[in-house]
Design a protein around this motif. Structure first.
Motif, PDB file in Angstrom:
ATOM      1  N   ALA A 120       0.825  -1.202   0.000  1.00  0.00           N
ATOM      2  CA  ALA A 120       0.000   0.000   0.000  1.00  0.00           C
ATOM      3  C   ALA A 120       0.867   1.263   0.000  1.00  0.00           C
ATOM      4  CB  ALA A 120      -0.929  -0.007   1.212  1.00  0.00           C
ATOM      5  N   LYS A 121       1.941   1.249   0.764  1.00  0.00           N
ATOM      6  CA  LYS A 121       2.814   2.421   0.826  1.00  0.00           C
ATOM      7  C   LYS A 121       3.638   2.578  -0.456  1.00  0.00           C
ATOM      8  CE  LYS A 121       3.024   3.188   5.770  1.00  0.00           C
ATOM      9  NZ  LYS A 121       3.852   3.481   6.956  1.00  0.00           N
ATOM     10  N   LEU A 122       3.955   1.470  -1.112  1.00  0.00           N
ATOM     11  CA  LEU A 122       4.636   1.560  -2.409  1.00  0.00           C
ATOM     12  C   LEU A 122       3.714   2.210  -3.441  1.00  0.00           C
ATOM     13  CD1 LEU A 122       6.391  -1.925  -2.493  1.00  0.00           C
ATOM     14  CD2 LEU A 122       7.556   0.293  -2.502  1.00  0.00           C
ATOM     15  N   VAL A 123       2.444   1.809  -3.426  1.00  0.00           N
ATOM     16  CA  VAL A 123       1.473   2.428  -4.335  1.00  0.00           C
ATOM     17  C   VAL A 123       1.340   3.919  -4.035  1.00  0.00           C
ATOM     18  CG1 VAL A 123      -0.982   2.516  -4.931  1.00  0.00           C
ATOM     19  CG2 VAL A 123       0.198   0.306  -4.805  1.00  0.00           C
ATOM     20  N   ALA A 124       1.261   4.266  -2.754  1.00  0.00           N
ATOM     21  CA  ALA A 124       1.151   5.680  -2.381  1.00  0.00           C
ATOM     22  C   ALA A 124       2.360   6.476  -2.842  1.00  0.00           C
ATOM     23  CB  ALA A 124       0.984   5.804  -0.870  1.00  0.00           C
ATOM     24  N   ARG A 125       3.508   5.817  -2.930  1.00  0.00           N
ATOM     25  CA  ARG A 125       4.738   6.485  -3.376  1.00  0.00           C
ATOM     26  C   ARG A 125       4.790   6.598  -4.898  1.00  0.00           C
ATOM     27  NH1 ARG A 125       9.393   7.434  -0.393  1.00  0.00           N
ATOM     28  NH2 ARG A 125      11.331   7.685  -1.550  1.00  0.00           N
ATOM     29  N   GLY A 126       3.931   5.846  -5.587  1.00  0.00           N
ATOM     30  CA  GLY A 126       3.882   5.923  -7.044  1.00  0.00           C
ATOM     31  C   GLY A 126       4.310   4.679  -7.769  1.00  0.00           C
ATOM     32  N   PHE A 127       4.497   3.567  -7.050  1.00  0.00           N
ATOM     33  CA  PHE A 127       4.948   2.325  -7.671  1.00  0.00           C
ATOM     34  C   PHE A 127       3.781   1.391  -7.979  1.00  0.00           C
ATOM     35  CE2 PHE A 127       8.842   3.398  -5.231  1.00  0.00           C
ATOM     36  CZ  PHE A 127       9.786   3.312  -6.248  1.00  0.00           C
ATOM     37  N   ALA A 128       3.947   0.575  -9.001  1.00  0.00           N
ATOM     38  CA  ALA A 128       3.158  -0.637  -9.162  1.00  0.00           C
ATOM     39  C   ALA A 128       3.816  -1.726  -8.328  1.00  0.00           C
ATOM     40  CB  ALA A 128       3.098  -1.054 -10.622  1.00  0.00           C
ATOM     41  N   VAL A 129       3.080  -2.788  -8.034  1.00  0.00           N
ATOM     42  CA  VAL A 129       3.598  -3.892  -7.228  1.00  0.00           C
ATOM     43  C   VAL A 129       3.510  -5.182  -8.040  1.00  0.00           C
ATOM     44  CG1 VAL A 129       3.226  -5.303  -5.165  1.00  0.00           C
ATOM     45  CG2 VAL A 129       3.041  -2.813  -5.023  1.00  0.00           C
ATOM     46  N   ILE A 130       4.624  -5.919  -8.090  1.00  0.00           N
ATOM     47  CA  ILE A 130       4.687  -7.190  -8.814  1.00  0.00           C
ATOM     48  C   ILE A 130       4.985  -8.312  -7.824  1.00  0.00           C
ATOM     49  CG2 ILE A 130       5.798  -8.489 -10.662  1.00  0.00           C
ATOM     50  CD1 ILE A 130       6.693  -5.870 -11.902  1.00  0.00           C
ATOM     51  N   THR A 131       4.263  -9.428  -7.957  1.00  0.00           N
ATOM     52  CA  THR A 131       4.553 -10.628  -7.174  1.00  0.00           C
ATOM     53  C   THR A 131       4.502 -11.843  -8.093  1.00  0.00           C
ATOM     54  OG1 THR A 131       2.310 -11.398  -6.596  1.00  0.00           O
ATOM     55  CG2 THR A 131       3.203  -9.549  -5.313  1.00  0.00           C
ATOM     56  N   GLY A 132       4.709 -13.018  -7.503  1.00  0.00           N
ATOM     57  CA  GLY A 132       4.573 -14.262  -8.253  1.00  0.00           C
ATOM     58  C   GLY A 132       3.134 -14.683  -8.450  1.00  0.00           C
TER      59      GLY A 132
END
Length: 250
Positions: free
Chosen positions: A87-99
């Protein structure tokens, strides 16, 4: 028949007697498959995985990959930490990738999805179907581990590794090797979970570095922390990619 074994192999679902067919990676390595008979077709299949992955991810905003155990339960504190990190990565402007699977992967995708961000899952063919978790906005299934790994590295600005098993260690040490050898630069790696990772870090410092199997500076290629904000800060600022606003769903 209900409840029969099933496995997803690319766009194909294998059940019953076809479920016992070798996985793509196994077939690729099997010596009985000779180049003149079958490998040219396999090369095209491998190429198609790269093309499909590159095409699907071409417009990705700057992203961070989170790795960790598929066996982590929602009651585990690391599950909640993974949600918070995403959630904090998204707030910083990132997309999130997982397996794309359960456990830590599900938690990270859930955190990104609930924060309104791009939540990506890169799945892999396994002997028993694992399936994509329900919090993915973009999912891709791969036959070959090496094609999938390329996507993680190409489209990630950094890695955050939560507690996990062999798969997590594989991704971690591949990233560290590429950084150490200069194949990738400015690529932050975070080990999240001091209690979990400290024995490994001690071994790297006291055995690998002291024995001169790695250079002294290699111990500084990653950040060890329990602090969510420190982990997010270590990823730096998102780089504008694909002409889109970082992190936002399109």
């Amino acid at each position: 028949m209900k409840n029969q074994p099933r496995r997803v192999q690319g766009s194909v679902v294998l059940m019953g007697q076809d479920h016992a067919l070798p996985m793509a990676d196994q077939a690729f390595l099997d010596q009985q498959y000779k180049w003149a008979e079958g490998d040219p077709w396999r090369v095209l299949r491998i190429a198609s995985e790269f093309v499909e992955g590159f095409d699907a991810l071409a417009e990705m905003p700057s992203a961070v990959s989170l790795f960790g155990s598929a066996r982590t339960l929602p009651t585990d504190p690391m599950y909640a930490k993974s949600e918070e990190l995403a959630a904090k990565l998204v707030a910083r402007g990132f997309a999130v990738i997982t397996g794309g699977g359960p456990g830590i992967m599900e938690a990270a995708n859930k955190g990104a999805w609930e924060a309104g961000g791009r939540s990506v899952g890169l799945g892999i063919e396994l002997p028993h179907e694992q399936g994509m978790n329900e919090y993915i906005t973009l999912g891709i299934n791969f036959r070959y581990f090496f094609a999938r790994k390329t996507m993680f590295l190409k489209y990630s600005q950094g890695f955050i590794t939560m507690p996990g098993g062999f798969g997590t260690l594989d991704e971690l040490f591949e990233a560290l090797t590429l950084i150490q050898t200069g194949k990738v630069t400015q690529f932050p790696v975070v080990l999240f979970g001091v209690d979990y990772w400290s024995p490994l870090v001690d071994w790297i410092r006291n055995t690998l570095a002291e024995g001169r199997y790695i250079s002294p500076g290699d111990i500084d290629l990653f950040t060890l922390t329990d602090d969510v904000d420190e982990a997010v800060e270590a990823m730096g600022e998102p780089r504008i990619m694909g002409g889109h606003k970082p992190g936002a769903q399109q």
